[in-house]
Design a protein around this motif. Structure first.
Motif, mmCIF file in Angstrom:
data_model
loop_
_atom_site.group_PDB
_atom_site.id
_atom_site.type_symbol
_atom_site.label_atom_id
_atom_site.label_comp_id
_atom_site.label_asym_id
_atom_site.label_seq_id
_atom_site.Cartn_x
_atom_site.Cartn_y
_atom_site.Cartn_z
ATOM 1 N N ILE A 84 2.908 6.782 -8.004
ATOM 2 C CA ILE A 84 1.528 7.080 -8.397
ATOM 3 C C ILE A 84 1.509 7.858 -9.706
ATOM 4 O O ILE A 84 0.738 7.557 -10.609
ATOM 5 C CB ILE A 84 0.796 7.850 -7.272
ATOM 6 C CG1 ILE A 84 0.608 6.929 -6.058
ATOM 7 C CG2 ILE A 84 -0.549 8.388 -7.760
ATOM 8 C CD1 ILE A 84 0.154 7.627 -4.809
ATOM 9 N N TRP A 113 -3.837 -0.580 -5.088
ATOM 10 C CA TRP A 113 -4.619 0.628 -5.291
ATOM 11 C C TRP A 113 -4.106 1.730 -4.369
ATOM 12 O O TRP A 113 -3.467 1.448 -3.354
ATOM 13 C CB TRP A 113 -6.075 0.384 -4.921
ATOM 14 C CG TRP A 113 -6.837 -0.574 -5.770
ATOM 15 C CD1 TRP A 113 -6.584 -1.914 -5.944
ATOM 16 C CD2 TRP A 113 -7.986 -0.285 -6.552
ATOM 17 N NE1 TRP A 113 -7.521 -2.462 -6.787
ATOM 18 C CE2 TRP A 113 -8.399 -1.478 -7.168
ATOM 19 C CE3 TRP A 113 -8.727 0.876 -6.774
ATOM 20 C CZ2 TRP A 113 -9.512 -1.548 -7.998
ATOM 21 C CZ3 TRP A 113 -9.830 0.800 -7.596
ATOM 22 C CH2 TRP A 113 -10.209 -0.395 -8.205
ATOM 23 N N VAL A 114 -4.451 2.955 -4.678
ATOM 24 C CA VAL A 114 -4.354 4.041 -3.709
ATOM 25 C C VAL A 114 -5.730 4.046 -3.050
ATOM 26 O O VAL A 114 -6.749 4.112 -3.748
ATOM 27 C CB VAL A 114 -4.068 5.393 -4.383
ATOM 28 C CG1 VAL A 114 -4.146 6.520 -3.371
ATOM 29 C CG2 VAL A 114 -2.699 5.378 -5.048
ATOM 30 N N SER A 151 0.761 -1.223 0.000
ATOM 31 C CA SER A 151 0.000 0.000 0.000
ATOM 32 C C SER A 151 0.801 1.287 0.000
ATOM 33 O O SER A 151 0.273 2.319 -0.331
ATOM 34 C CB SER A 151 -0.904 0.015 1.217
ATOM 35 O OG SER A 151 -0.085 0.036 2.370
ATOM 36 N N TYR A 162 -2.070 6.689 -11.873
ATOM 37 C CA TYR A 162 -3.211 6.282 -11.055
ATOM 38 C C TYR A 162 -4.345 7.281 -11.258
ATOM 39 O O TYR A 162 -4.134 8.485 -11.239
ATOM 40 C CB TYR A 162 -2.825 6.241 -9.572
ATOM 41 C CG TYR A 162 -2.193 4.946 -9.152
ATOM 42 C CD1 TYR A 162 -2.926 4.003 -8.448
ATOM 43 C CD2 TYR A 162 -0.875 4.662 -9.451
ATOM 44 C CE1 TYR A 162 -2.359 2.802 -8.052
ATOM 45 C CE2 TYR A 162 -0.297 3.464 -9.059
ATOM 46 C CZ TYR A 162 -1.044 2.549 -8.361
ATOM 47 O OH TYR A 162 -0.486 1.360 -7.973
ATOM 48 N N GLY A 189 -4.871 -0.152 0.591
ATOM 49 C CA GLY A 189 -4.797 -0.253 -0.867
ATOM 50 C C GLY A 189 -4.838 -1.669 -1.402
ATOM 51 O O GLY A 189 -4.840 -1.869 -2.609
#
Length: 155
Positions: free
Chosen positions: A30, A125-126, A23, A35, A96
Motif C-alpha cells: 500500500i 483497491w483497499v 485484496s 494508495y 477490494g
C-alpha cells in the motif's frame, strides 16, 4: 539447495496469492503504490458515512491514469466519429475487487463495452471501512471518449 528454496518460495507465493486473492495487500504494498482514498461522487451531502473511503494507487489521479493508459478506442467508433461520456457504476467490494459493473450513461455499444472492460481490469483497491469492518462502496465513474483531430483526419 538454492533450487529447493526457490521452488518452496514459489509454492508459498502461489498459495498466498490463491488464498488471499487480489485484496490482501500488505501495508508495504500500500505504501509502495501510494494508495490514496477516492471519495465517491454523490449529489448533495449524501456522502456515505465511512471510517475510511476505498483507496486506489495514487488516488483519483492514478485511477484515471490507469483508465486512459489502458483505453483502446474501438476502431469502428473512431471511424464513425462516435464520442462522448460513459458513466460506469461499480462497487468496490469488501475484498477490494471491483464488482457489479454497469453503464448508467451510454455513448454507444462500442464505447460502453470499452468502459466496462476498463473498469473490470482496474488494479485492486483497499476497501472502504465502517466500524472497523470492510464494506461495499458504490462508485459512479465518468469516462470521456474523445477523438483527437489528427487521428480523425487519417480516415
Amino acid at each position: 539447495m538454492k533450487t529447493q528454496k526457490f521452488a518452496l518460495g514459489m509454492v508459498l507465493l502461489l498459495v498466498t496469492i490463491t488464498v488471499s486473492g487480489q485484496s490482501k495487500l500488505t501495508p508495504k504494498q500500500i505504501m509502495k503504490k501510494n494508495y490514496q482514498p477516492v471519495v465517491p461522487y454523490v449529489h448533495g451531502d449524501n456522502k456515505p458515512a465511512l471510517d475510511q473511503f476505498p483507496s486506489y494507487p495514487e488516488g483519483i489521479k492514478g485511477l484515471y491514469k490507469d483508465i486512459y493508459n489502458k483505453m483502446i478506442y474501438p476502431m469502428n467508433a473512431r471511424r464513425e466519429g462516435v464520442k462522448g461520456e460513459v458513466v460506469v457504476r461499480f462497487v468496490v467490494e469488501e475484498d477490494g475487487t471491483v464488482g457489479q459493473v454497469q453503464v448508467t450513461k451510454h455513448a454507444g455499444k462500442l464505447l460502453d463495452a470499452e468502459a466496462i472492460r476498463l473498469v473490470k481490469h482496474l488494479r485492486p483497491w483497499v476497501p472502504g471501512y465502517k466500524n472497523g469492518k470492510p464494506v461495499h462502496v458504490l462508485f459512479n465513474l465518468p469516462i470521456k471518449f474523445i477523438i483527437h483531430r489528427n487521428y480523425a483526419q487519417q480516415y
